[in-house]
Design an enzyme around this catalytic site. Structure first.
Site, mmCIF file in Angstrom:
data_model
loop_
_atom_site.group_PDB
_atom_site.id
_atom_site.type_symbol
_atom_site.label_atom_id
_atom_site.label_comp_id
_atom_site.label_asym_id
_atom_site.label_seq_id
_atom_site.Cartn_x
_atom_site.Cartn_y
_atom_site.Cartn_z
ATOM 1 N N ASP A 95 0.863 -1.178 0.000
ATOM 2 C CA ASP A 95 0.000 0.000 0.000
ATOM 3 C C ASP A 95 0.902 1.232 0.000
ATOM 4 O OD1 ASP A 95 -2.603 1.448 0.364
ATOM 5 O OD2 ASP A 95 -1.614 2.057 2.226
ATOM 6 N N GLU A 139 -2.391 -2.053 -5.822
ATOM 7 C CA GLU A 139 -3.672 -1.539 -6.301
ATOM 8 C C GLU A 139 -3.430 -0.493 -7.376
ATOM 9 O OE1 GLU A 139 -5.917 0.618 -3.387
ATOM 10 O OE2 GLU A 139 -4.119 1.419 -2.409
ATOM 11 N N CYS A 180 -12.026 -9.886 10.262
ATOM 12 C CA CYS A 180 -13.391 -10.419 10.192
ATOM 13 C C CYS A 180 -14.151 -9.972 8.951
ATOM 14 C CB CYS A 180 -14.182 -10.013 11.432
ATOM 15 S SG CYS A 180 -14.478 -8.218 11.582
ATOM 16 N N CYS A 219 -12.000 -2.210 15.012
ATOM 17 C CA CYS A 219 -13.140 -2.869 14.378
ATOM 18 C C CYS A 219 -14.266 -3.043 15.396
ATOM 19 C CB CYS A 219 -12.714 -4.223 13.808
ATOM 20 S SG CYS A 219 -14.075 -5.157 13.069
ATOM 21 N N ASP A 239 -2.674 1.787 7.157
ATOM 22 C CA ASP A 239 -1.864 1.383 6.014
ATOM 23 C C ASP A 239 -1.562 -0.112 6.035
ATOM 24 O OD1 ASP A 239 -1.846 4.012 5.170
ATOM 25 O OD2 ASP A 239 0.015 4.491 6.238
#
Length: 365
Positions: free
Chosen positions: A165, A249, A305, A321, A331
């Site tokens: 990333d 990406e 998850c 989360c 990152d």
């Protein structure tokens, strides 16, 4: 310099002819048509006869390739070349000689040139490209076919794949938790560049002092570019040599640069150049490059998850989360998700070398 000026002149003249023929007659001129017009152009401009004719034909071929890319990608209409471009070049398709023993290269219509070779090579030589930078440094790049086939891509698995990333604070963050700091080469030299630019502006146009100031400014810019390329090459070499597969990406860098607050920082980090380096180095060393879509929410999904946090803002560098209470570094979490997305079968769309081999993939952990 006559070779460079002549090739630029032919390129611009052929571009003008293609535009005029299409607008006035609705006719498309091919590379063959443009090359057939070269003898008449040489009669009209006798100084073109002093230049290698194959170099002039290569200028037409480059223009034809530029139009092919334009119609294929629907962007980047060919533009006229300017003598003010920082890098000028011309091509020599054949009939040149390389002498490693005496350190010389013989070019048609130019003669022998003393050369410092970066490396020695064996194989069938293709075309050579001669270029000159804004600082007056001359380079020649020779394409060589060594006859060795490209290696087949290695088998990949989650254990041999790394997700990357990219960002502005840290240049790159890996799925292993490591990160590479952003060197910010332009930011560290921007004050010096401003001083040099002011000195150029204060000089009289056309004077020798102005030319000297321009050369000093060009050397400063060249140093920044060399520092950036050295960093990108070393980092990409390390990544390719240590992993069997690399997951990244695709980014809309041109769109991101429209943000005037971040445009200079994005240009300084040079993501586009960095992404092209692993692409050809993976082909060279038998590695695999995996690419995910730019719209995959890699930063907003919990890598443990799968919870999707839609309201995650760009300023939040860490988050917890709500489902599994996992603390995430933004990152690192994005790099892990990029790796996971890339290893899914339905996302193996941008696999480098997919047409050469089927790359088996294990189930993501």
């Amino acid at each position: 310099m006559k070779q460079i000026h002549a090739c630029r002149f032919v390129y611009n003249h052929s571009l003008e002819q293609k535009i005029r023929a299409y607008e006035q007659e609705g006719r498309k001129l091919s590379c063959f048509d443009l090359n057939n017009h070269l003898p008449a152009l040489e009669e009209e401009h006798p100084w073109l006869k002093d230049v290698n004719s194959q170099s002039l034909q290569s200028a037409n071929k480059n223009l034809d390739n530029a139009f092919t890319r334009f119609f294929r990608e629907k962007k980047g209409f060919p533009r006229f070349k300017s003598k003010k471009n920082p890098v000028q070049s011309f091509q020599v398709p054949q009939h040149y000689r390389v002498n490693f023993e005496h350190g010389r290269i013989k070019l048609p219509k130019i003669g022998e040139i003393k050369t410092i070779f970066h490396r020695f090579f064996t194989g069938k030589v293709k075309y050579a490209t001669v270029s000159v930078t804004s600082t007056g440094k001359w380079f020649i790049s020779i394409l060589v076919d060594d006859g060795n086939p490209e290696p087949e891509p290695s088998l990949i698995s989650p254990g041999t794949t790394i997700g990357i990333d990219v960002g502005l604070t840290d240049f790159a963050t890996f799925s292993t938790g490591e990160n590479v700091a952003n060197p910010r080469h332009l930011e560290s030299s921007v004050q010096r560049l401003k001083v040099m630019q002011r000195r150029v502006s204060r000089k009289v146009k056309g004077s020798k002092n102005r030319q000297k100031a321009i050369q000093k400014l060009a050397r400063c810019h060249e140093k920044v570019a060399n520092q950036r390329n050295d960093f990108l090459h070393k980092l990409s070499n390390q990544i390719v040599s240590e992993n069997q597969a690399i997951a990244v990406e695709s980014l809309n860098v041109a769109g991101m640069q429209k943000n005037h607050n971040l445009a200079r920082s994005i240009s300084d980090v040079s993501w586009s150049t960095f992404f092209t380096m692993p692409e050809y180095k993976c082909r060279q060393y038998g590695k695999t490059l995996l690419t995910i879509g730019r719209f995959d929410p890699s930063s907003k999904i919990c890598s443990k998850c799968g919870y999707l946090k839609w309201d995650l803002s760009l300023s939040e560098r860490e988050w917890i989360c709500p489902d599994c209470d996992t603390h995430h570094d933004r990152d690192i979490n994005a790099a892990v998700n990029i790796k996971t997305f890339a290893l899914q079968v339905q996302n193996l769309v941008g696999v480098s070398g997919a047409e050469r081999a089927v790359v088996p993939v294990d189930s993501p952990q």
